[in-house]
Design a protein around this motif. Structure first.
Motif, mmCIF file in Angstrom:
data_model
loop_
_atom_site.group_PDB
_atom_site.id
_atom_site.type_symbol
_atom_site.label_atom_id
_atom_site.label_comp_id
_atom_site.label_asym_id
_atom_site.label_seq_id
_atom_site.Cartn_x
_atom_site.Cartn_y
_atom_site.Cartn_z
ATOM 1 N N TYR A 250 0.806 -1.217 0.000
ATOM 2 C CA TYR A 250 0.000 0.000 0.000
ATOM 3 C C TYR A 250 0.841 1.270 0.000
ATOM 4 C CZ TYR A 250 -3.476 -3.479 1.329
ATOM 5 O OH TYR A 250 -4.281 -4.581 1.356
ATOM 6 N N TYR A 251 0.226 2.363 -0.455
ATOM 7 C CA TYR A 251 0.849 3.691 -0.505
ATOM 8 C C TYR A 251 2.139 3.676 -1.317
ATOM 9 C CZ TYR A 251 -2.338 4.951 3.317
ATOM 10 O OH TYR A 251 -3.442 5.193 4.084
ATOM 11 N N ILE A 252 2.124 2.945 -2.424
ATOM 12 C CA ILE A 252 3.328 2.811 -3.234
ATOM 13 C C ILE A 252 3.232 3.700 -4.478
ATOM 14 C CG2 ILE A 252 4.727 1.243 -4.632
ATOM 15 C CD1 ILE A 252 5.037 0.625 -1.744
ATOM 16 N N GLN A 253 4.252 4.498 -4.692
ATOM 17 C CA GLN A 253 4.364 5.331 -5.888
ATOM 18 C C GLN A 253 5.593 4.882 -6.674
ATOM 19 O OE1 GLN A 253 2.498 8.335 -6.971
ATOM 20 N NE2 GLN A 253 3.635 7.783 -8.802
ATOM 21 N N THR A 254 5.396 4.403 -7.891
ATOM 22 C CA THR A 254 6.520 3.996 -8.731
ATOM 23 C C THR A 254 7.158 5.240 -9.333
ATOM 24 O OG1 THR A 254 5.412 1.916 -9.262
ATOM 25 C CG2 THR A 254 7.243 2.571 -10.673
ATOM 26 N N THR A 255 8.460 5.372 -9.177
ATOM 27 C CA THR A 255 9.151 6.581 -9.636
ATOM 28 C C THR A 255 10.081 6.345 -10.815
ATOM 29 O OG1 THR A 255 10.899 6.191 -7.987
ATOM 30 C CG2 THR A 255 9.049 7.624 -7.350
ATOM 31 N N LYS A 256 10.489 5.092 -11.032
ATOM 32 C CA LYS A 256 11.457 4.828 -12.099
ATOM 33 C C LYS A 256 11.509 3.336 -12.405
ATOM 34 C CE LYS A 256 16.450 5.380 -13.030
ATOM 35 N NZ LYS A 256 17.742 5.856 -12.452
ATOM 36 N N PHE A 257 11.616 3.006 -13.700
ATOM 37 C CA PHE A 257 11.843 1.622 -14.113
ATOM 38 C C PHE A 257 13.339 1.425 -14.352
ATOM 39 C CE2 PHE A 257 7.434 2.275 -15.713
ATOM 40 C CZ PHE A 257 6.812 1.329 -14.918
ATOM 41 N N LEU A 258 13.837 0.261 -13.954
ATOM 42 C CA LEU A 258 15.259 -0.066 -14.102
ATOM 43 C C LEU A 258 15.436 -1.148 -15.154
ATOM 44 C CD1 LEU A 258 16.084 -0.290 -10.276
ATOM 45 C CD2 LEU A 258 16.326 1.716 -11.779
ATOM 46 N N GLY A 259 16.533 -1.091 -15.911
ATOM 47 C CA GLY A 259 16.755 -2.071 -16.965
ATOM 48 C C GLY A 259 18.205 -2.457 -17.122
ATOM 49 N N ASP A 260 18.469 -3.453 -17.994
ATOM 50 C CA ASP A 260 19.833 -3.911 -18.265
ATOM 51 C C ASP A 260 20.321 -3.363 -19.606
ATOM 52 O OD1 ASP A 260 18.570 -5.415 -20.218
ATOM 53 O OD2 ASP A 260 18.637 -7.285 -19.074
ATOM 54 N N ASP A 261 21.466 -3.863 -20.061
ATOM 55 C CA ASP A 261 22.077 -3.370 -21.300
ATOM 56 C C ASP A 261 21.263 -3.717 -22.534
ATOM 57 O OD1 ASP A 261 24.113 -2.361 -19.780
ATOM 58 O OD2 ASP A 261 25.459 -4.078 -20.109
ATOM 59 N N GLN A 262 20.406 -4.729 -22.429
ATOM 60 C CA GLN A 262 19.561 -5.133 -23.560
ATOM 61 C C GLN A 262 18.179 -4.470 -23.513
ATOM 62 O OE1 GLN A 262 21.427 -7.723 -21.823
ATOM 63 N NE2 GLN A 262 22.941 -7.199 -23.408
ATOM 64 N N ASN A 263 18.052 -3.475 -22.642
ATOM 65 C CA ASN A 263 16.785 -2.740 -22.488
ATOM 66 C C ASN A 263 15.642 -3.620 -21.985
ATOM 67 O OD1 ASN A 263 17.508 -0.082 -23.049
ATOM 68 N ND2 ASN A 263 17.313 -0.388 -25.269
ATOM 69 N N ASN A 264 15.972 -4.620 -21.186
ATOM 70 C CA ASN A 264 14.950 -5.429 -20.521
ATOM 71 C C ASN A 264 14.738 -4.893 -19.107
ATOM 72 O OD1 ASN A 264 14.593 -7.394 -22.627
ATOM 73 N ND2 ASN A 264 16.608 -8.200 -22.048
ATOM 74 N N VAL A 265 13.493 -4.855 -18.669
ATOM 75 C CA VAL A 265 13.223 -4.366 -17.322
ATOM 76 C C VAL A 265 13.797 -5.339 -16.297
ATOM 77 C CG1 VAL A 265 10.947 -5.497 -17.098
ATOM 78 C CG2 VAL A 265 11.438 -3.420 -15.795
ATOM 79 N N THR A 266 14.435 -4.808 -15.278
ATOM 80 C CA THR A 266 15.005 -5.643 -14.214
ATOM 81 C C THR A 266 14.444 -5.274 -12.842
ATOM 82 O OG1 THR A 266 16.874 -4.121 -13.949
ATOM 83 C CG2 THR A 266 17.162 -5.991 -15.465
ATOM 84 N N GLY A 267 13.727 -4.162 -12.780
ATOM 85 C CA GLY A 267 13.168 -3.751 -11.498
ATOM 86 C C GLY A 267 12.592 -2.355 -11.575
ATOM 87 N N LEU A 268 12.263 -1.824 -10.423
ATOM 88 C CA LEU A 268 11.746 -0.459 -10.374
ATOM 89 C C LEU A 268 12.019 0.157 -9.012
ATOM 90 C CD1 LEU A 268 8.976 -1.168 -8.695
ATOM 91 C CD2 LEU A 268 8.024 -1.515 -10.945
ATOM 92 N N GLU A 269 11.963 1.469 -8.983
ATOM 93 C CA GLU A 269 12.135 2.219 -7.754
ATOM 94 C C GLU A 269 10.784 2.789 -7.339
ATOM 95 O OE1 GLU A 269 15.080 5.241 -8.236
ATOM 96 O OE2 GLU A 269 16.750 3.825 -8.424
ATOM 97 N N THR A 270 10.542 2.811 -6.030
ATOM 98 C CA THR A 270 9.278 3.330 -5.519
ATOM 99 C C THR A 270 9.519 4.244 -4.330
ATOM 100 O OG1 THR A 270 8.929 1.519 -3.938
ATOM 101 C CG2 THR A 270 8.090 1.207 -6.192
ATOM 102 N N ALA A 271 8.473 5.008 -4.006
ATOM 103 C CA ALA A 271 8.485 5.842 -2.809
ATOM 104 C C ALA A 271 7.173 5.646 -2.070
ATOM 105 C CB ALA A 271 8.674 7.303 -3.182
ATOM 106 N N LEU A 272 7.224 5.629 -0.751
ATOM 107 C CA LEU A 272 6.000 5.612 0.050
ATOM 108 C C LEU A 272 5.466 7.038 0.139
ATOM 109 C CD1 LEU A 272 6.909 3.257 3.040
ATOM 110 C CD2 LEU A 272 5.264 2.810 1.234
ATOM 111 N N PHE A 273 4.155 7.202 0.041
ATOM 112 C CA PHE A 273 3.640 8.564 0.065
ATOM 113 C C PHE A 273 2.448 8.752 0.994
ATOM 114 C CE2 PHE A 273 1.464 6.383 -3.313
ATOM 115 C CZ PHE A 273 0.175 6.895 -3.341
ATOM 116 N N ASN A 274 2.346 7.919 2.050
ATOM 117 C CA ASN A 274 1.322 8.207 3.062
ATOM 118 C C ASN A 274 1.867 9.225 4.057
ATOM 119 O OD1 ASN A 274 3.135 6.278 4.050
ATOM 120 N ND2 ASN A 274 1.710 5.674 5.640
#
Length: 485
Positions: A365-389
């Motif tokens: 809950y209260y999750i805001q996605t701020t950025k997608f992370l990827g590798d050298d082949q432009n495949n998604v590997t993760g994401l960054e989030t911030a709590l905003f409550n």
């Protein structure tokens, strides 16, 4: 006669469900049929209210309260209690074209407005409705209704979702010749490709389409408006055109890394999964697969839950669902008074399955996605989030992911389908309290007109649009036969 306090003395029960560990092995519906004696007991809990709020069908704030189809709920509850099943089916059919859809895909705002819920628990209206229509099909009571005569007037319905099918059914029964145009290879709209098979098996959708065909409706698949045929062509060929094209333009996320491979709109993922299942491609993987992947679903609604359940069935390595709001209350709060349909915490089928497979609720809950992370082949590997409550200190966190599904709602209609039709905020504009657009013989209904909403609202709009179109084309036909001055 039923007991006058059955709604208190007899407890609310729901049908049993297949064990989550077993049901994730297949794509079938997970609810078991209600035993006859249980149905009798549950129907007896209905209070037969003098003012049945369950069927009022209105908006209180932004929440739907009661049934927008105005189903005569206390009446068919009584008939079920009395064992008069055929009469219950006939009563249900007076207001509801497709109970097999609503009893499976509707979230049942009628139950949130049930008067019994004030002092006890609401009646299991949705499950009783499902039992009525399933018995009607099993007993052979559902037969093609062939119109006695034809008017010679023709209507084109664009889109075969709940609104389009409902309007087509009503217009056909009024004697008009109806042709349904669908851009997909199968009919049903979101009923076919937007809702997973375990919530509504597609054989039930196809069964109804087959029945409508027998009743005289023509269906044309793989026809996209603006590409294969234009609105102008339809205007020339038909006396009226009804646009039920949905609000399928999905909201996206304009943040860093959105271009990476492995990030998809939720509906694209669900559609690919259902198509793969229906095409019996069990020896291959769908075009978008969660098998062996760490899945993150962005969006806390029902579509996100469907993505969770689908990913589990495909054999994901893990699954997490982000929501921007906090956990819902477990009981009705003061700001959600009856007869408002309350938003409450429930352990949806998908979350039960996640508990069994991964040992935890996937919701965060209260999750805001701020950025997608990827590798050298432009495949998604993760994401960054911030709590905003309010209690958070803007904490940042990184999450691993091989597959990200965006389920944050819909913006409105696809512009390419509405050339020449006025739109506003992603919706087709119509005359005040009408369904007619700026083009005299073009009408709109359902999500395309009101925005993404419930199946029962779409069906209500389909019924009302059909009445307006009927009046319009009959009036135009009479005017064309009158001699000019």
């Amino acid at each position: 006669m039923r007991g006058t306090t059955d709604f208190i003395d007899k407890k609310r029960e729901k049908p049993k469900e297949l064990d989550p560990v077993k049901r994730i092995e297949n794509w079938g519906e997970y609810q078991k049929p209600f035993p006859k004696e249980k149905l009798n007991t549950q129907a007896s809990r209905c209070m037969e209210c003098g003012t049945p709020f369950c069927q009022m069908g209105t908006l209180i704030g932004r929440q739907t309260s009661g049934c927008p189809l105005y189903n005569l709920i206390p009446e068919w509850n009584t008939l079920v209690y009395e064992g008069k099943w055929k009469e219950a089916y006939q009563r249900l059919l007076l207001t509801n074209n497709f109970p097999e859809f609503t009893s499976r895909a509707c979230p049942a705002p009628c139950e949130g407005s049930c008067t019994a819920g004030l002092v006890s628990e609401p009646v299991t209206i949705k499950n009783i409705e499902k039992a009525i229509i399933d018995k009607a099909f099993d007993k052979g009571w559902v037969k093609p209704r062939i119109p006695l005569k034809r008017t010679g007037l023709k209507v084109a319905v664009v889109g075969s979702g709940p609104a389009g099918l409902t309007a087509s059914d009503d217009l056909n029964q009024l004697g008009h010749s109806v042709t349904v145009f669908e851009k997909e290879d199968r009919f049903g709209g979101l009923l076919m490709y937007g809702i997973p098979n375990m919530k509504i098996e597609k054989k039930y959708v196809q069964r109804r389409v087959d029945l409508l065909q027998k009743e005289g409706i023509e269906f044309r698949a793989n026809v996209e408006i603006g590409k294969d045929i234009s609105l102008e062509d339809l205007q020339q060929e038909f006396d009226a055109v009804l646009l039920c094209i949905g609000a399928e333009k999905q909201r996206d996320m304009d943040i860093e890394g959105r271009h990476l491979h492995g990030i998809y709109p939720a509906m694209e993922y669900l559609k690919a999964s259902t198509k793969h299942f229906l095409n019996n491609q069990s020896n291959t993987e769908p075009s978008i697969s969660a098998k062996g992947k760490k899945v993150i679903v962005i969006g806390g609604g029902d579509t996100g839950a469907d993505c969770v359940a689908t990913a589990i069935r495909q054999g994901c390595k893990s699954v997490v669902q982000f929501g921007k709001h906090g956990e819902l209350p477990k009981e009705r709060t003061d700001d959600q008074p009856w007869p408002l349909n309350p938003s409450l915490f429930t352990l949806d089928y998908a979350y039960e399955e996640s508990f069994k497979v991964f040992g935890e609720d996937p919701r965060k809950y209260y999750i805001q996605t701020t950025k997608f992370l990827g590798d050298d082949q432009n495949n998604v590997t993760g994401l960054e989030t911030a709590l905003f409550n309010e209690s958070s200190s803007n904490q940042n966190q990184c999450w691993e992911a091989d597959l990200v599904l965006i389920a944050i709602g819909f913006e409105g209609v696809q512009e390419s389908y509405t050339t020449g039709i006025q739109t506003k905020n992603g919706r087709i504009e119509t005359l005040p309290n009408k369904f007619q657009t700026n083009e005299e013989n073009i009408f709109a209904a359902g999500d395309a007109k009101r925005g993404a909403s419930l199946i029962v609202w779409a069906m209500q709009e389909g019924k009302k649009a059909a009445k307006e179109i009927d009046r319009y084309i009959l009036r135009k036909a009479i005017e064309s036969q009158q001699p000019s001055a």
